[in-house]
Design a protein around this motif. Sequence first.
Motif, PDB file in Angstrom:
ATOM      1  N   GLY A 376       0.828  -1.206   0.000  1.00 36.33           N
ATOM      2  CA  GLY A 376       0.000   0.000   0.000  1.00 36.33           C
ATOM      3  C   GLY A 376       0.856   1.247   0.000  1.00 36.33           C
ATOM      4  N   LEU A 377       0.189   2.392   0.125  1.00 38.80           N
ATOM      5  CA  LEU A 377       0.846   3.679  -0.013  1.00 38.80           C
ATOM      6  C   LEU A 377       1.334   4.254   1.300  1.00 38.80           C
ATOM      7  CD1 LEU A 377      -1.650   5.276  -2.560  1.00 38.80           C
ATOM      8  CD2 LEU A 377       0.423   3.972  -3.022  1.00 38.80           C
ATOM      9  N   GLY A 378       1.135   3.528   2.390  1.00 34.98           N
ATOM     10  CA  GLY A 378       1.553   4.050   3.671  1.00 34.98           C
ATOM     11  C   GLY A 378       0.627   5.127   4.194  1.00 34.98           C
ATOM     12  N   GLN A 379      -0.534   5.281   3.557  1.00 33.82           N
ATOM     13  CA  GLN A 379      -1.498   6.300   3.973  1.00 33.82           C
ATOM     14  C   GLN A 379      -2.745   5.675   4.586  1.00 33.82           C
ATOM     15  OE1 GLN A 379      -0.301   9.665   3.303  1.00 33.82           O
ATOM     16  NE2 GLN A 379       1.335   8.179   3.092  1.00 33.82           N
ATOM     17  N   GLY A 380      -2.675   4.353   4.842  1.00 35.16           N
ATOM     18  CA  GLY A 380      -3.866   3.630   5.276  1.00 35.16           C
ATOM     19  C   GLY A 380      -4.475   4.147   6.559  1.00 35.16           C
ATOM     20  N   LEU A 381      -3.657   4.427   7.574  1.00 34.85           N
ATOM     21  CA  LEU A 381      -4.207   4.903   8.844  1.00 34.85           C
ATOM     22  C   LEU A 381      -4.806   6.293   8.696  1.00 34.85           C
ATOM     23  CD1 LEU A 381      -1.499   3.617  11.359  1.00 34.85           C
ATOM     24  CD2 LEU A 381      -3.777   2.674  10.917  1.00 34.85           C
ATOM     25  N   TYR A 382      -4.168   7.135   7.890  1.00 33.06           N
ATOM     26  CA  TYR A 382      -4.702   8.473   7.611  1.00 33.06           C
ATOM     27  C   TYR A 382      -6.092   8.367   6.971  1.00 33.06           C
ATOM     28  CZ  TYR A 382      -5.239  12.725   4.757  1.00 33.06           C
ATOM     29  OH  TYR A 382      -5.721  13.842   4.133  1.00 33.06           O
ATOM     30  N   VAL A 383      -6.207   7.481   5.976  1.00 34.83           N
ATOM     31  CA  VAL A 383      -7.491   7.306   5.276  1.00 34.83           C
ATOM     32  C   VAL A 383      -8.503   6.612   6.181  1.00 34.83           C
ATOM     33  CG1 VAL A 383      -8.636   6.240   3.301  1.00 34.83           C
ATOM     34  CG2 VAL A 383      -6.382   7.271   3.016  1.00 34.83           C
ATOM     35  N   ALA A 384      -8.064   5.598   6.938  1.00 33.78           N
ATOM     36  CA  ALA A 384      -8.988   4.855   7.804  1.00 33.78           C
ATOM     37  C   ALA A 384      -9.611   5.774   8.857  1.00 33.78           C
ATOM     38  CB  ALA A 384      -8.256   3.697   8.479  1.00 33.78           C
ATOM     39  N   ARG A 385      -8.802   6.654   9.446  1.00 30.56           N
ATOM     40  CA  ARG A 385      -9.363   7.593  10.426  1.00 30.56           C
ATOM     41  C   ARG A 385     -10.355   8.542   9.750  1.00 30.56           C
ATOM     42  NH1 ARG A 385      -6.052  11.359  14.693  1.00 30.56           N
ATOM     43  NH2 ARG A 385      -6.470   9.589  16.079  1.00 30.56           N
ATOM     44  N   ALA A 386     -10.032   9.004   8.552  1.00 27.15           N
ATOM     45  CA  ALA A 386     -10.935   9.904   7.836  1.00 27.15           C
ATOM     46  C   ALA A 386     -12.261   9.212   7.525  1.00 27.15           C
ATOM     47  CB  ALA A 386     -10.276  10.392   6.548  1.00 27.15           C
ATOM     48  N   ILE A 387     -12.201   7.921   7.176  1.00 25.75           N
ATOM     49  CA  ILE A 387     -13.427   7.160   6.910  1.00 25.75           C
ATOM     50  C   ILE A 387     -14.260   7.064   8.183  1.00 25.75           C
ATOM     51  CG2 ILE A 387     -14.316   4.850   6.384  1.00 25.75           C
ATOM     52  CD1 ILE A 387     -11.982   4.574   4.377  1.00 25.75           C
ATOM     53  N   ALA A 388     -13.605   6.761   9.314  1.00 25.17           N
ATOM     54  CA  ALA A 388     -14.322   6.676  10.592  1.00 25.17           C
ATOM     55  C   ALA A 388     -14.987   8.006  10.925  1.00 25.17           C
ATOM     56  CB  ALA A 388     -13.356   6.270  11.702  1.00 25.17           C
ATOM     57  N   GLU A 389     -14.263   9.097  10.753  1.00 27.37           N
ATOM     58  CA  GLU A 389     -14.806  10.411  11.083  1.00 27.37           C
ATOM     59  C   GLU A 389     -15.917  10.817  10.122  1.00 27.37           C
ATOM     60  OE1 GLU A 389     -11.300  12.821  11.119  1.00 27.37           O
ATOM     61  OE2 GLU A 389     -10.753  12.234  13.171  1.00 27.37           O
ATOM     62  N   ALA A 390     -15.828  10.389   8.862  1.00 27.12           N
ATOM     63  CA  ALA A 390     -16.895  10.678   7.902  1.00 27.12           C
ATOM     64  C   ALA A 390     -18.190   9.964   8.275  1.00 27.12           C
ATOM     65  CB  ALA A 390     -16.459  10.262   6.494  1.00 27.12           C
ATOM     66  N   HIS A 391     -18.083   8.903   9.073  1.00 26.27           N
ATOM     67  CA  HIS A 391     -19.260   8.182   9.577  1.00 26.27           C
ATOM     68  C   HIS A 391     -19.699   8.709  10.943  1.00 26.27           C
ATOM     69  CE1 HIS A 391     -18.121   5.264   6.446  1.00 26.27           C
ATOM     70  NE2 HIS A 391     -19.344   4.768   6.558  1.00 26.27           N
ATOM     71  N   GLY A 392     -19.088   9.803  11.392  1.00 31.29           N
ATOM     72  CA  GLY A 392     -19.418  10.339  12.708  1.00 31.29           C
ATOM     73  C   GLY A 392     -18.743   9.578  13.831  1.00 31.29           C
ATOM     74  N   GLY A 393     -17.708   8.796  13.499  1.00 37.07           N
ATOM     75  CA  GLY A 393     -17.042   7.968  14.491  1.00 37.07           C
ATOM     76  C   GLY A 393     -15.616   8.401  14.746  1.00 37.07           C
ATOM     77  N   PHE A 394     -14.760   7.460  15.111  1.00 38.45           N
ATOM     78  CA  PHE A 394     -13.381   7.775  15.478  1.00 38.45           C
ATOM     79  C   PHE A 394     -12.508   6.546  15.289  1.00 38.45           C
ATOM     80  CE2 PHE A 394     -15.794   6.489  19.222  1.00 38.45           C
ATOM     81  CZ  PHE A 394     -15.011   5.455  19.738  1.00 38.45           C
ATOM     82  N   LEU A 395     -11.204   6.778  15.256  1.00 40.25           N
ATOM     83  CA  LEU A 395     -10.222   5.694  15.217  1.00 40.25           C
ATOM     84  C   LEU A 395      -9.080   6.095  16.143  1.00 40.25           C
ATOM     85  CD1 LEU A 395      -9.099   3.045  14.079  1.00 40.25           C
ATOM     86  CD2 LEU A 395      -8.089   4.360  12.197  1.00 40.25           C
ATOM     87  N   THR A 396      -8.780   5.264  17.134  1.00 42.35           N
ATOM     88  CA  THR A 396      -7.711   5.554  18.087  1.00 42.35           C
ATOM     89  C   THR A 396      -6.699   4.413  18.088  1.00 42.35           C
ATOM     90  OG1 THR A 396      -8.922   4.513  19.918  1.00 42.35           O
ATOM     91  CG2 THR A 396      -9.274   6.879  19.561  1.00 42.35           C
ATOM     92  N   ALA A 397      -5.539   4.684  18.672  1.00 42.57           N
ATOM     93  CA  ALA A 397      -4.479   3.674  18.688  1.00 42.57           C
ATOM     94  C   ALA A 397      -3.775   3.654  20.035  1.00 42.57           C
ATOM     95  CB  ALA A 397      -3.470   3.957  17.588  1.00 42.57           C
ATOM     96  N   GLU A 398      -3.402   2.462  20.455  1.00 41.81           N
ATOM     97  CA  GLU A 398      -2.562   2.260  21.634  1.00 41.81           C
ATOM     98  C   GLU A 398      -1.480   1.269  21.233  1.00 41.81           C
ATOM     99  OE1 GLU A 398      -4.838   1.225  25.209  1.00 41.81           O
ATOM    100  OE2 GLU A 398      -6.641   1.813  24.096  1.00 41.81           O
ATOM    101  N   SER A 399      -0.281   1.458  21.765  1.00 47.26           N
ATOM    102  CA  SER A 399       0.791   0.540  21.392  1.00 47.26           C
ATOM    103  C   SER A 399       1.909   0.569  22.419  1.00 47.26           C
ATOM    104  CB  SER A 399       1.360   0.920  20.016  1.00 47.26           C
ATOM    105  OG  SER A 399       2.305  -0.034  19.585  1.00 47.26           O
ATOM    106  N   ARG A 400       2.558  -0.567  22.568  1.00 48.34           N
ATOM    107  CA  ARG A 400       3.775  -0.672  23.377  1.00 48.34           C
ATOM    108  C   ARG A 400       4.829  -1.363  22.523  1.00 48.34           C
ATOM    109  NH1 ARG A 400       2.838  -3.566  28.884  1.00 48.34           N
ATOM    110  NH2 ARG A 400       5.109  -3.207  28.967  1.00 48.34           N
ATOM    111  N   GLU A 401       5.943  -0.702  22.353  1.00 50.90           N
ATOM    112  CA  GLU A 401       6.998  -1.260  21.519  1.00 50.90           C
ATOM    113  C   GLU A 401       7.455  -2.601  22.091  1.00 50.90           C
ATOM    114  OE1 GLU A 401      11.169   0.150  19.366  1.00 50.90           O
ATOM    115  OE2 GLU A 401      10.339   1.316  21.040  1.00 50.90           O
TER     116      GLU A 401
END
Length: 418
Positions: A376-401
Amino acid sequence: MAAATSAGKTAENMMSHMPRETRSEADAGLGGLHRFGSASESLFRRLYLRLSRQRAARPASPQARQQQRQSSQLDRLRAIFASLEEGIIMQDTSGKVTMMNRTGEAMLGGKRNFWGSALGTLFEQYRHVQTTSAELVPLGEAAELPLNNRIVRAQLSAIGDEDNRRIGTVIILRDVTHDALALRLKDGFVAHIARELSNPVTVIKLAGELLSAQPEDAAVNQRLLDKLLRNVDMLDQLALELLDIAQLKAGSLDVARQSLRVEAVIWSVVNGMEAALASRGIDLLVMTRGISAAQVLGDDKRLQWALGHLVRNGADYAREDGYVAVAARGQLRGGKRYVLVTVSDNGIGIKPVDMPHIFERFYRGDASAAVQAPRGLGQGLYVARAIAEAHGGFLTAESREGVGSMFTLGIPQISASA
């Protein structure tokens, strides 16, 4: 010049609040304000001369009163410079810094850092210039320089007197760190697009040539046909991602509004990816709780794309013999009911330095530790969050290296009768 215009207006607005009798001197100096950025020829030249005269004035009574008036005017001009978005540094002919506004000091990290910075080198290149053709003459083109962990565009100009003799120097600084980095990231993104497109196109071309060379009555080479179709799917995903990015840039991402069963969306994604993940030794786990009848209003294709990207992303960074888990549940937030879909993995996690930027456009973190090179183009998370917000929702992330990551996609739930 947009930033210069904005800064000029700031200075003019500030002056508009001064008493009428005290701002006439500064008004005269702002007549040609936008010609050389945020300061005019006359303003710089007169400020420079006043600085020199103030140092040379004697404490005799009439001169003291004149000095007091000049000091008051000088303070007002300094206040104007302090309000500008650009950094302003003024020097005498020897290079000694005679004035630096607050923005300039912040960019440089203090006056003492001048000669140890790239600005000192820039001044030295034009130290030999002794005459000018006007009151303020640019010396060379504006240069982008590294300065105190920033990228700064610096314009050096010579200040001249009535006899066209150089009496000083002014440097106008503009912080272009964000613009410069965005341009570099964008250039890298375009190069990445070319590489991502070339891979499936090459496979499709080769598969097509092999199939074309077969006799008409030959049995279908199913393995070759499957490879061709997989690469066509890759191109389809790339095209959809590019389309969404273009629509996001234009502020016109449109999503369909139809009633969807969340569980059906989840299983469509899982069924389409389970075999591919299993072939890589990655378990795809699904856990849903009390959402069999849960519905959302949205775009089936785009929600599947967003969820599919999260699953694929987890698989790319999963450990060998690891897992990706998809779980869904309902939750009440702020008086509104949402369906939450989490995608978690026990992979390498996200580096703390990358974490604040993972949803930014054109940002691509370090993929060197991925089990499989991410597609892919490396823009997936950027687009996925935009899709969630376009539905009135959200996308969050948590991570531990070194432990793993979890992404949570939330979409507003609607009643079954809606």
